[in-house]
Design a protein around this motif. Structure first.
Motif, short mmCIF file in Angstrom:
data_model
loop_
_atom_site.label_atom_id
_atom_site.label_comp_id
_atom_site.label_asym_id
_atom_site.label_seq_id
_atom_site.Cartn_x
_atom_site.Cartn_y
_atom_site.Cartn_z
N ASP A 87 0.80 -1.12 -0.06
CA ASP A 87 -0.07 -0.09 0.13
C ASP A 87 0.93 1.43 -0.15
O ASP A 87 0.48 2.42 -0.50
N ARG A 88 1.98 1.17 0.78
CA ARG A 88 3.07 2.45 0.80
C ARG A 88 3.95 2.58 -0.49
O ARG A 88 4.33 3.65 -0.78
N ARG A 89 3.81 1.53 -1.30
CA ARG A 89 4.80 1.47 -2.46
C ARG A 89 4.12 0.92 -3.62
O ARG A 89 4.34 -0.33 -4.15
N PRO A 90 2.94 1.64 -3.94
CA PRO A 90 2.12 0.95 -4.93
C PRO A 90 2.86 1.14 -6.36
O PRO A 90 2.42 0.18 -7.34
N GLY A 91 3.83 1.88 -6.75
CA GLY A 91 4.45 1.99 -7.91
C GLY A 91 5.62 0.96 -8.01
O GLY A 91 6.08 0.73 -9.23
N ARG A 92 5.77 0.26 -6.84
CA ARG A 92 6.95 -0.70 -6.88
C ARG A 92 6.45 -1.99 -6.90
O ARG A 92 7.20 -2.99 -7.44
N VAL A 93 5.43 -2.25 -6.06
CA VAL A 93 5.14 -3.81 -6.00
C VAL A 93 3.90 -4.14 -7.12
O VAL A 93 3.10 -3.41 -7.19
N ALA A 94 4.53 -4.95 -7.84
CA ALA A 94 3.79 -5.28 -9.19
C ALA A 94 2.67 -6.37 -8.80
O ALA A 94 1.67 -6.44 -9.52
N ARG A 95 2.84 -7.25 -7.77
CA ARG A 95 1.89 -8.32 -7.37
C ARG A 95 1.99 -8.66 -5.89
O ARG A 95 3.10 -8.49 -5.32
N VAL A 96 0.89 -8.89 -5.35
CA VAL A 96 0.96 -9.53 -3.78
C VAL A 96 0.63 -10.92 -3.88
O VAL A 96 -0.62 -11.23 -4.46
N VAL A 97 1.36 -11.91 -3.26
CA VAL A 97 0.78 -13.17 -3.49
C VAL A 97 0.47 -13.55 -1.68
O VAL A 97 1.22 -13.45 -0.88
N TYR A 98 -0.72 -14.09 -1.62
CA TYR A 98 -1.27 -14.50 -0.40
C TYR A 98 -0.85 -16.04 -0.30
O TYR A 98 -1.85 -16.62 -0.89
N LEU A 99 -0.08 -16.52 0.65
CA LEU A 99 0.30 -17.58 0.75
C LEU A 99 -0.43 -18.52 1.86
O LEU A 99 -0.12 -18.27 3.09
N ASP A 100 -1.49 -19.00 1.59
CA ASP A 100 -2.23 -19.77 2.62
C ASP A 100 -2.72 -18.62 3.70
O ASP A 100 -2.61 -18.97 4.86
N ALA A 101 -3.06 -17.54 3.31
CA ALA A 101 -3.32 -16.40 4.10
C ALA A 101 -4.70 -15.92 4.05
O ALA A 101 -5.38 -16.16 3.38
N GLY A 102 -5.29 -15.16 5.12
CA GLY A 102 -6.37 -14.30 5.20
C GLY A 102 -6.73 -13.27 4.39
O GLY A 102 -5.73 -12.96 3.63
N MET A 103 -7.75 -12.50 4.43
CA MET A 103 -8.22 -11.38 3.56
C MET A 103 -8.31 -10.29 4.48
O MET A 103 -9.31 -9.80 4.40
N PRO A 104 -7.04 -9.83 5.11
CA PRO A 104 -7.36 -8.75 6.18
C PRO A 104 -7.54 -7.40 5.19
O PRO A 104 -7.19 -7.19 4.04
N GLY A 105 -8.28 -6.48 5.72
CA GLY A 105 -8.47 -5.15 4.99
C GLY A 105 -8.03 -3.92 6.08
O GLY A 105 -7.71 -4.31 7.08
#
Length: 490
Positions: A87-105
Motif C-alpha cells: 500500500d505504501r509502495r504502489p508503484g514498486r509492488v507489481a503483485r501480492v501473493v497471499y500464501l495460505d493467508a487470510g484477507m485482511p482489510g
C-alpha cells in the motif's frame, strides 16, 4: 528480472524460506527473505514492536530490490505487513501473493485470524507453540520431522502488538494483481474460493476480479517446509500471471435470491426483535421449528436471512403443516462471531418458547450450512423440550483454515447417545471440504449410538432449495420436514 520479497508467518523469520529462496535464485530471480524486527533474523525489538514496525521492514526490503518488478509474498501473519508495504509502495509492488493467508482489510488486526486460545500474552510477547501445538496454527501435512524440530528450535516469541495493531490501508488490496496460493491439506482450495464467491458475503466477490488468480498446492499450511520445490514453482507461475480465475456468480447468493423449491402460501407473520413467527391455522399452543441460517453474512446484506427465500420457504412450509415456523437473524458476520451468534440463538429460543402460541415443550432446531456449527451446544447438553435437531448441507466441524472459530463449535465432537434425534440432509454435490465434516459427524454419531435419520439428495448442491428445483430435492425437503415434525408429535 523479478524480485520476490518473502514475508514469513508468526514466530519464524526469513530463515524459513531457505530452500524456496535457493530454487527461486536458481531460476534467475532476486530473492529477499525479510527479517522482521524482534524475530530470529531481524533487528532486535521489544514490546513496543508493532505491525507498523514490520510494515517498515518490508518497505525497506522493497526499496532495496534491484529488479523492476517486485512480488511481495505474505504467509499467514506475513500478509499483514506485506499488504501494508504494498500500500505504501504502489508503484514498486507489481503483485501480492497471499500464501495460505487470510484477507485482511483496512482496520483489521491479525489477532482476528488467530485460533481461539492459541495466544497467551506475557510481558508484551506471545509465546510460540511447539511440537503438535503448531497444528492449531495450520495443518502440518507433509512437514518432515526434522523440519518440525527446526521450527521448534528457531521459533521465537512474537511481539504482541504486531498481532493487535490494526492494519492501515489507503486503497483496496485487490486494485493490483493478486495471486492466492492455497494449501489444500489445510482446507483451502479453489473450490472453497468459488463457493465463497457464489454463496458467501459480498466481501468475497473481489476474488472474482480479473486481476486475481489462484494456484493450489497439495500440502499443509507450511509449504516452504513441506514442499519447497512446488512452492517455488507456484511463485514463479504467480509472477507470470498464471493461475485459475474465478468466475463471477450469476447471482450474489443462492440463499438470498431466487425462489424456494416448493410453492407455499404466505402465512400470518409476527416479528419480535430478531425473530419472526410464521403461524399455522391450528389453534392452541403448537410445536415450533426454529430455522438457523448459515454465514458469515455481512451486516448490510439485504434481504436479511429471515427474509430470504430459503428461510421464508421453510417457515411457511412448516406452518402449512400445523407447526409454528420460526426464523432468526443472528449476528454471524465473521468467523469469530460464533459465540455472539450462539447468544442470539439462545435468546431466540427463549422468546419462541415463551410465546403463548407455541408449545414450549415441543421445539426443534433446524440448522443450515455453516449455521450447523451452532448445533454443538444443543447436541452436547440438550434440554428435555428439544425434540429434534435438523441439519441441512451443514458444516459440522470448522475446516482447518477456519482458525478464528471458537473450539466450542464442533458438532462432530459434541454428538452422543444423549443428543436429541438428528435429521441430516446431505447434498451429493456438496463442497468437498464441507462433505468431509459431515462424514466425520456421521461416523461419530453412529459410533456413539445417536439417533440419526439420513436424507440423501445425490444430485443436489449446497443451498439446493433455491438452486435445484427437481422432484428429488422437493421430495428430500418434504421427507426431512415430516421426520422433524414426527419428533414433535405427542
Amino acid at each position: 528480472m523479478t524480485a520476490f520479497v518473502l514475508v514469513s508467518g508468526p514466530f519464524t523469520g526469513g530463515w524459513v524460506w531457505g530452500e524456496v529462496a535457493e530454487r527461486l535464485r536458481a531460476a534467475g530471480a532476486e530473492v529477499v527473505p525479510v527479517g522482521l524486527t524482534g524475530m530470529v533474523d531481524g533487528p532486535p525489538g521489544g514490546p513496543e514492536t508493532d505491525l507498523e514496525t514490520h510494515v517498515a521492514n518490508v518497505v525497506r526490503a522493497v526499496d532495496g530490490c534491484a529488479a523492476d518488478e517486485v512480488v511481495v509474498v505474505g504467509h499467514d501473519y506475513g500478509i499483514h505487513p506485506a499488504l501494508g508495504a504494498a500500500d505504501r509502495r504502489p508503484g514498486r509492488v507489481a503483485r501480492v501473493v497471499y500464501l495460505d493467508a487470510g484477507m485482511p482489510g483496512d482496520g483489521d488486526a491479525a489477532l482476528a485470524l488467530v485460533p481461539e486460545g492459541a495466544v497467551a500474552e506475557r510481558d508484551g510477547f506471545v509465546a510460540p507453540p511447539s511440537g503438535e501445538e503448531w497444528r492449531r496454527w495450520g495443518s502440518l501435512d507433509g512437514v518432515p520431522a526434522e523440519a518440525l524440530a527446526r521450527l521448534d528450535r528457531l521459533a521465537v516469541p512474537q511481539p504482541a502488538r504486531t498481532l493487535t495493531q490494526p492494519l492501515r490501508l489507503t486503497r483496496s488490496p485487490f486494485e493490483r494483481p493478486t495471486t492466492g496460493v492455497l494449501c489444500t491439506a489445510n482446507g483451502n482450495g479453489i473450490a472453497m474460493v468459488e463457493m465463497l464467491v457464489a454463496t458467501g458475503p459480498p466481501a468475497f466477490r473481489v476474488l472474482a476480479g480479473p486481476r486475481v488468480g489462484f494456484l493450489e498446492l497439495a500440502t499443509g499450511h507450511w509449504p516452504m517446509l513441506s514442499a519447497p520445490g512446488e512452492l517455488a514453482g507456484a511463485l514463479l507461475r504467480a509472477a507470470a500471471d498464471e493461475g485459475h480465475r474465478v468466475a463471477a456468480p450469476e447471482q450474489a447468493s443462492p440463499a438470498h435470491a431466487g425462489s424456494f423449491l416448493l410453492d407455499v402460501a404466505e402465512r400470518p407473520r409476527v416479528r419480535e426483535g430478531r425473530v419472526d413467527l410464521h403461524l399455522p391455522e391450528a389453534e392452541g399452543p403448537r410445536p415450533a421449528v426454529l430455522f438457523v441460517h448459515g454465514g458469515p453474512v455481512s451486516p448490510g446484506t439485504r434481504p436479511t436471512p429471515r427474509d430470504s427465500p430459503t428461510l421464508l420457504g421453510y417457515a411457511r412450509y412448516v406452518a402449512s403443516l400445523g407447526a409454528v415456523g420460526a426464523t432468526l437473524d443472528h449476528r454471524l458476520h465473521d468467523l469469530g462471531d460464533y459465540p455472539r451468534a450462539a447468544e442470539d440463538l439462545a435468546g431466540a429460543v427463549e422468546l419462541v418458547r415463551a410465546d403463548p402460541r407455541v408449545d414450549g415443550e415441543r421445539i426443534a432446531l433446524w440448522f443450515l450450512s455453516a449455521g450447523g456449527l451452532l448445533s454443538a451446544d444443543w447436541l452436547a447438553a440438550p434440554p428435555p423440550w428439544l425434540r429434534a435437531v435438523a441439519l441441512s448441507y451443514p458444516v459440522l466441524a470448522p475446516p482447518p483454515a477456519w482458525r478464528a472459530v471458537h473450539p466450542r463449535f464442533r458438532p462432530a465432537e459434541a454428538v452422543s447417545a444423549a443428543s436429541p434425534p438428528v435429521v441430516l440432509t446431505r447434498a451429493g454435490l456438496e463442497h468437498e471440504v464441507f462433505a468431509t465434516t459431515v462424514e466425520a459427524f456421521v461416523g461419530a454419531a453412529e459410533e456413539a449410538g445417536a439417533a440419526l435419520d439420513l436424507v440423501d439428495v445425490p444430485l443436489a448442491r449446497h443451498a439446493f432449495e433455491t438452486l435445484d428445483h427437481t422432484a428429488e430435492t422437493r421430495a428430500a425437503v418434504a421427507r426431512a420436514t415430516r421426520a422433524v415434525l414426527g419428533h414433535l408429535e405427542g
